[in-house]
Design a protein around this motif. Sequence first.
Motif, PDB file in Angstrom:
ATOM      1  N   SER A  77       0.843  -1.185   0.000  1.00  0.00           N
ATOM      2  CA  SER A  77       0.000   0.000   0.000  1.00  0.00           C
ATOM      3  C   SER A  77       0.885   1.244   0.000  1.00  0.00           C
ATOM      4  CB  SER A  77      -0.891  -0.010   1.238  1.00  0.00           C
ATOM      5  OG  SER A  77      -1.504   1.243   1.398  1.00  0.00           O
ATOM      6  N   TRP A  78       0.353   2.342  -0.558  1.00  0.00           N
ATOM      7  CA  TRP A  78       1.103   3.596  -0.551  1.00  0.00           C
ATOM      8  C   TRP A  78       1.237   4.153   0.863  1.00  0.00           C
ATOM      9  CZ3 TRP A  78       3.923   4.545  -4.534  1.00  0.00           C
ATOM     10  CH2 TRP A  78       3.539   4.066  -5.787  1.00  0.00           C
ATOM     11  N   THR A  79       0.419   3.665   1.773  1.00  0.00           N
ATOM     12  CA  THR A  79       0.486   4.153   3.159  1.00  0.00           C
ATOM     13  C   THR A  79       1.401   3.305   4.028  1.00  0.00           C
ATOM     14  OG1 THR A  79      -1.461   2.849   3.752  1.00  0.00           O
ATOM     15  CG2 THR A  79      -1.841   5.125   3.025  1.00  0.00           C
ATOM     16  N   THR A  80       1.990   2.267   3.456  1.00  0.00           N
ATOM     17  CA  THR A  80       2.896   1.400   4.211  1.00  0.00           C
ATOM     18  C   THR A  80       4.129   2.198   4.610  1.00  0.00           C
ATOM     19  OG1 THR A  80       2.162  -0.512   2.940  1.00  0.00           O
ATOM     20  CG2 THR A  80       4.219  -0.743   4.160  1.00  0.00           C
ATOM     21  N   THR A  81       4.525   2.041   5.862  1.00  0.00           N
ATOM     22  CA  THR A  81       5.725   2.721   6.342  1.00  0.00           C
ATOM     23  C   THR A  81       6.833   1.711   6.561  1.00  0.00           C
ATOM     24  OG1 THR A  81       5.123   2.488   8.661  1.00  0.00           O
ATOM     25  CG2 THR A  81       4.320   4.468   7.514  1.00  0.00           C
ATOM     26  N   TYR A  82       8.020   2.244   6.764  1.00  0.00           N
ATOM     27  CA  TYR A  82       9.181   1.398   7.020  1.00  0.00           C
ATOM     28  C   TYR A  82       8.975   0.609   8.307  1.00  0.00           C
ATOM     29  CZ  TYR A  82      14.173   0.294   6.771  1.00  0.00           C
ATOM     30  OH  TYR A  82      15.374  -0.351   6.656  1.00  0.00           O
ATOM     31  N   GLU A  83       8.390   1.258   9.309  1.00  0.00           N
ATOM     32  CA  GLU A  83       8.122   0.593  10.587  1.00  0.00           C
ATOM     33  C   GLU A  83       7.122  -0.557  10.412  1.00  0.00           C
ATOM     34  OE1 GLU A  83       8.149   3.969  10.265  1.00  0.00           O
ATOM     35  OE2 GLU A  83      10.083   4.215  11.249  1.00  0.00           O
ATOM     36  N   ASP A  84       6.134  -0.360   9.530  1.00  0.00           N
ATOM     37  CA  ASP A  84       5.161  -1.429   9.264  1.00  0.00           C
ATOM     38  C   ASP A  84       5.870  -2.686   8.765  1.00  0.00           C
ATOM     39  OD1 ASP A  84       3.066   0.270   9.951  1.00  0.00           O
ATOM     40  OD2 ASP A  84       2.647   0.813   7.852  1.00  0.00           O
TER      41      ASP A  84
END
Length: 105
Positions: free
Chosen positions: A66-73
């Motif tokens: 997803s475009w909202t995925t972060t590195y922390e995710d």
Amino acid sequence: METNGSISNSHESQPSDASDSTNKEKPTEKVVFINHAEIAWQETRKEWVGDQSQKPRRAPREPIMSWTTTYEDLLLTTQPFQEPIPLAEMVDFLVDIWLEEGLYD
């Protein structure tokens, strides 16, 4: 006298013969360079990747992440992705994160 005349005629014909022989030595056709190494490389490459013209073109896929995925995710989960992430997509994701954090110029 006739002898002198015939000798002079033979001398006159010699320069024209010499010019004819120089014309014969010069090739009138251009020599075409053939790069045999490049031809062999193309054939070897075709064996490696196959004939691209015969392969059907794939429609572009939707991104897996997803475009909202972060590195922390990505780091906080231990669950595998539902499907493998293409390398190009992962590289784009990491470059975006590194740009945000100032790690990539």
